[in-house]
Design an enzyme around this catalytic site. Structure first.
Site, PDB file in Angstrom:
ATOM      1  N   ARG A  35     -17.416 -12.965   4.234  1.00 19.57           N
ATOM      2  CA  ARG A  35     -18.350 -13.767   5.028  1.00 19.57           C
ATOM      3  C   ARG A  35     -19.131 -14.772   4.198  1.00 19.57           C
ATOM      4  NH1 ARG A  35     -23.231 -10.402   4.601  1.00 19.57           N
ATOM      5  NH2 ARG A  35     -22.343  -8.655   3.517  1.00 19.57           N
ATOM      6  N   LYS A  71      -9.331   4.416   1.511  1.00 21.83           N
ATOM      7  CA  LYS A  71     -10.057   5.619   1.903  1.00 21.83           C
ATOM      8  C   LYS A  71     -11.536   5.283   1.954  1.00 21.83           C
ATOM      9  CE  LYS A  71     -11.412   9.330  -1.043  1.00 21.83           C
ATOM     10  NZ  LYS A  71     -12.572   8.972  -1.834  1.00 21.83           N
ATOM     11  N   HIS A  83      -5.401   6.636  -3.916  1.00 18.90           N
ATOM     12  CA  HIS A  83      -5.082   6.027  -5.212  1.00 18.90           C
ATOM     13  C   HIS A  83      -4.567   7.038  -6.232  1.00 18.90           C
ATOM     14  CE1 HIS A  83      -9.087   7.372  -6.556  1.00 18.90           C
ATOM     15  NE2 HIS A  83      -8.628   7.212  -7.786  1.00 18.90           N
ATOM     16  N   LYS A  88      -1.068   7.123  -9.718  1.00 16.11           N
ATOM     17  CA  LYS A  88      -1.092   7.587 -11.107  1.00 16.11           C
ATOM     18  C   LYS A  88       0.322   8.051 -11.490  1.00 16.11           C
ATOM     19  CE  LYS A  88      -5.850   9.276 -10.548  1.00 16.11           C
ATOM     20  NZ  LYS A  88      -6.675   8.299 -11.219  1.00 16.11           N
ATOM     21  N   GLU A 130     -15.084  15.742 -13.217  1.00 13.65           N
ATOM     22  CA  GLU A 130     -15.603  14.449 -13.670  1.00 13.65           C
ATOM     23  C   GLU A 130     -16.899  14.669 -14.438  1.00 13.65           C
ATOM     24  OE1 GLU A 130     -14.670  11.069 -10.662  1.00 13.65           O
ATOM     25  OE2 GLU A 130     -15.586  12.674  -9.513  1.00 13.65           O
ATOM     26  N   HIS A 154      -7.316  13.481  -2.294  1.00 13.36           N
ATOM     27  CA  HIS A 154      -6.766  13.600  -3.651  1.00 13.36           C
ATOM     28  C   HIS A 154      -6.256  15.010  -3.984  1.00 13.36           C
ATOM     29  CE1 HIS A 154      -8.475   9.728  -3.814  1.00 13.36           C
ATOM     30  NE2 HIS A 154      -9.666  10.032  -4.272  1.00 13.36           N
TER      31      HIS A 154
HETATM   32  C1  BG6 Z   1     -12.656   8.319  -5.483  1.00  9.94           C
HETATM   33  C2  BG6 Z   1     -13.934   9.043  -5.176  1.00  9.94           C
HETATM   34  O1  BG6 Z   1     -11.797   8.341  -4.375  1.00  9.94           O
HETATM   35  O2  BG6 Z   1     -12.018   8.933  -6.584  1.00  9.94           O
HETATM   36  C3  BG6 Z   1     -14.855   9.073  -6.383  1.00  9.94           C
HETATM   37  O3  BG6 Z   1     -14.610   8.395  -4.101  1.00  9.94           O
HETATM   38  C4  BG6 Z   1     -14.125   9.647  -7.583  1.00  9.94           C
HETATM   39  O4  BG6 Z   1     -16.036   9.837  -6.126  1.00  9.94           O
HETATM   40  C5  BG6 Z   1     -12.792   8.922  -7.783  1.00  9.94           C
HETATM   41  O5  BG6 Z   1     -14.950   9.479  -8.727  1.00  9.94           O
HETATM   42  C6  BG6 Z   1     -11.972   9.589  -8.867  1.00  9.94           C
HETATM   43  O6  BG6 Z   1     -10.849   8.775  -9.126  1.00  9.94           O
HETATM   44  P1  BG6 Z   1     -10.305   8.602 -10.611  1.00  9.94           P
HETATM   45  O7  BG6 Z   1      -9.090   7.767 -10.456  1.00  9.94           O
HETATM   46  O8  BG6 Z   1     -11.421   7.968 -11.384  1.00  9.94           O
HETATM   47  O9  BG6 Z   1     -10.032   9.976 -11.099  1.00  9.94           O
END
Ligand code: BG6
Length: 509
Positions: free
Chosen positions: A63, A171, A201, A205, A239, A263
């Site tokens: 926009r 997502k 995503h 990988k 993480e 995931h």
């Molecule tokens: C995302 C989540 O889909 O995946 C995040 O919303 C998360 O919270 C991330 O940190 C992790 O992805 P990657 O590729 O960094 O392991």
């Protein structure tokens, strides 16, 4: 594992893939973070690899008013920050892509945007003879329906023999089973399933894709891959990052919604699915849906025993003090959102009956690590009775997804010397070390596949719904949230979850 290639084994090298067919990638959310951080760097890497056709173009839609030149300039600036990897930005490759960037100013809610888009596409068809369009929805989910509706209304989703039309949806796809079903129903009322590419995503990988190769291209594993030989499976996505600036999104979401139906279920499906009949998109996706649908529903007391939710309190990571989740920006001081979740799942099918799958994911843990650990059953000890050998540690096959990428196998070996003593040893294959892979964002394969029409790595409606269905009972009756210290292994109750079964998580730290 000795992965030296020159041992007389001939592995035919695959010929390099052809460029994706010419098309225009229309990015909704052209000024957003995803475009800047991931889409443009991936397109740059694809261009460098010769995987984009000469007739490729990108039309950014957002926009904020911009000219083509201003948007090109803006993308060039951010490419200097984000074109990652050792090589950084390749000026020549970027110049090629930059000259193909155009911009359309428009609100996603305004039908005029879609009329202008249709006029732009018609002009391009005349000048370039190319009417293929891939619409990438790099937007917050509240715009998904509105954009797809606008495209359909403007006649932009109709395909012809010389024109494909696809949408790529990011997502989160829904916030629970009912909303995911409703979203699928509305989308599929406007376009065909084959036109919809729902992204997870994790499937971009390499190491996740390698799970299929490992399982089905090696005779060694398949006979072991079942309840007779496997004691249990641990799937970890740990993480070290906190929620950072994402509090507003994370508060109503939490670790369970954010990570598990998508995931972690993808990882579970790759490990547990039956061999597909072919490597075609529908054969793979049918097997994945089937195995996720076979997860035993969690109910009543079982649920309370099988699920642990946690939230990080203040702690330290690599010697640095980090705040509690409740102290993060846009987080309620009394928030009950989980930043960690662990689940014990069972798959009710012939292959996996009685084999627990333990899943855990969390933020602010001791290490960043995504891995799948397959714990094999213990060898009988009888043979070593009367020797110095104590308990025999079970073999553990670990599929390392990130940041370590590869496969390792824990074995027992004899310690050299006159007595029978055993020691744990590790055979390991390191992906990057062996193949010398180039740094990538993980989106390259997904983009290339969407442009080429290969949906194998994308989620079909039933895959998405199966993931939500598996966790819906937990969303309906979430157990209370337990504390864990930032920088640690997660809540104590998660240890108990396995300890009750006489098992332990592989340590993170
Ligand atoms: C995302 C989540 O889909 O995946 C995040 O919303 C998360 O919270 C991330 O940190 C992790 O992805 P990657 O590729 O960094 O392991």
């Amino acid at each position: 594992m000795d992965t030296t290639p020159d041992r007389g084994i001939h592995v035919p090298s695959a010929s390099s893939p052809a460029p994706a067919p010419p098309c225009t990638l229309v990015i909704f959310g052209a000024n957003g973070d995803l475009t800047r951080r991931l889409l443009m760097p991936s397109l740059h890497n694809l261009a460098m690899a010769g995987l984009l056709a000469d007739g490729f173009a990108v039309l950014g839609v957002d926009r904020n008013a911009r000219t083509d030149e201003a948007w090109q300039e803006q993308q060039t600036d951010s490419m200097r920050d984000y074109a990652g990897g050792k090589g950084g930005l390749d000026e020549e490759g970027w110049a090629w892509l930059r000259s193909r960037l155009a911009y359309l100013t428009g609100s996603f809610e305004d039908p005029e945007t879609y009329r202008q888009l249709a006029a732009w596409a018609a002009r391009r068809r005349e000048t370039e003879g190319n009417a293929n369009l891939v619409f990438y929805l790099a937007t917050p989910p509240r715009f998904f329906e509105v954009i797809i509706g606008g495209l359909a209304e403007a006649g932009l989703m109709g395909e012809g023999p010389d024109a494909f039309r696809r949408i790529v949806v990011e997502k989160p796809f829904g916030t629970d089973l009912a909303s995911a079903k409703a979203l699928n129903a509305r989308i599929l009322g406007l376009v065909e399933e084959r036109q919809v590419f729902r992204i997870d995503h994790f499937l971009g990988k390499e190491t996740v894709q390698n799970i299929l190769a490992l399982r089905f291209a090696n005779g060694l594993f398949e006979p072991l891959w079942r309840r007779d030989h496997i004691d249990h499976v641990q799937i970890t996505v740990a993480e070290t990052v906190g929620v950072g600036t994402r509090g507003r999104f994370y508060e109503p979401t939490g670790a369970l919604r954010d990570m598990v139906p998508n995931h972690l279920m993808q990882l579970l499906a790759m490990v547990a699915m039956e061999p597909p009949n072919t490597l075609g998109a529908d054969a793979i996706r049918a097997e994945k849906a089937k195995v996720v649908q076979a997860i035993r529903p969690l109910r009543g007391d079982d649920l309370a025993r099988a699920v642990v939710r946690g939230q990080y309190r203040a702690g330290a990571l690599r010697g640095e003090a980090v705040p509690a989740y409740r102290e993060e920006a846009n987080v309620a001081p009394d928030s009950a959102t989980e930043t960690y979740v662990a689940l014990r799942l069972e798959i009710d099918n012939w292959r996996w009956a009685g084999v627990p799958f333990y899943l855990r994911t969390g933020k602010r843990l001791a290490a960043r690590r995504t891995e799948i650990a397959i714990h094999l059953k213990q060898a009988p000890h009888a043979l070593f009775r009367g020797t110095a050998v104590g308990a025999l540690p079970p073999n553990v096959l670990v599929l390392h997804i990130q940041p370590e990428e590869g496969v390792s196998l824990g074995l027992s070996a004899k310690v050299p010397g006159p007595r029978m003593r055993l020691s744990g040893v590790r055979m390991a294959f390191d992906y990057a070390g062996h193949f010398g892979v180039r740094p990538s964002t993980g989106y390259e394969t997904l983009l290339y596949d969407a442009l080429s029409g290969d949906a194998s790595l994308f989620q079909r409606a039933d895959n998405v719904e199966a993931g939500w269905a598996a966790i819906q009972p937990v969303l309906d009756a979430p157990p209370p949230v337990q504390d864990y210290a930032a920088g640690g292994e997660g809540p104590e109750a998660a240890e108990q979850l396995l300890a009750c079964d006489g098992r332990h998580w592989l340590p993170l730290g």
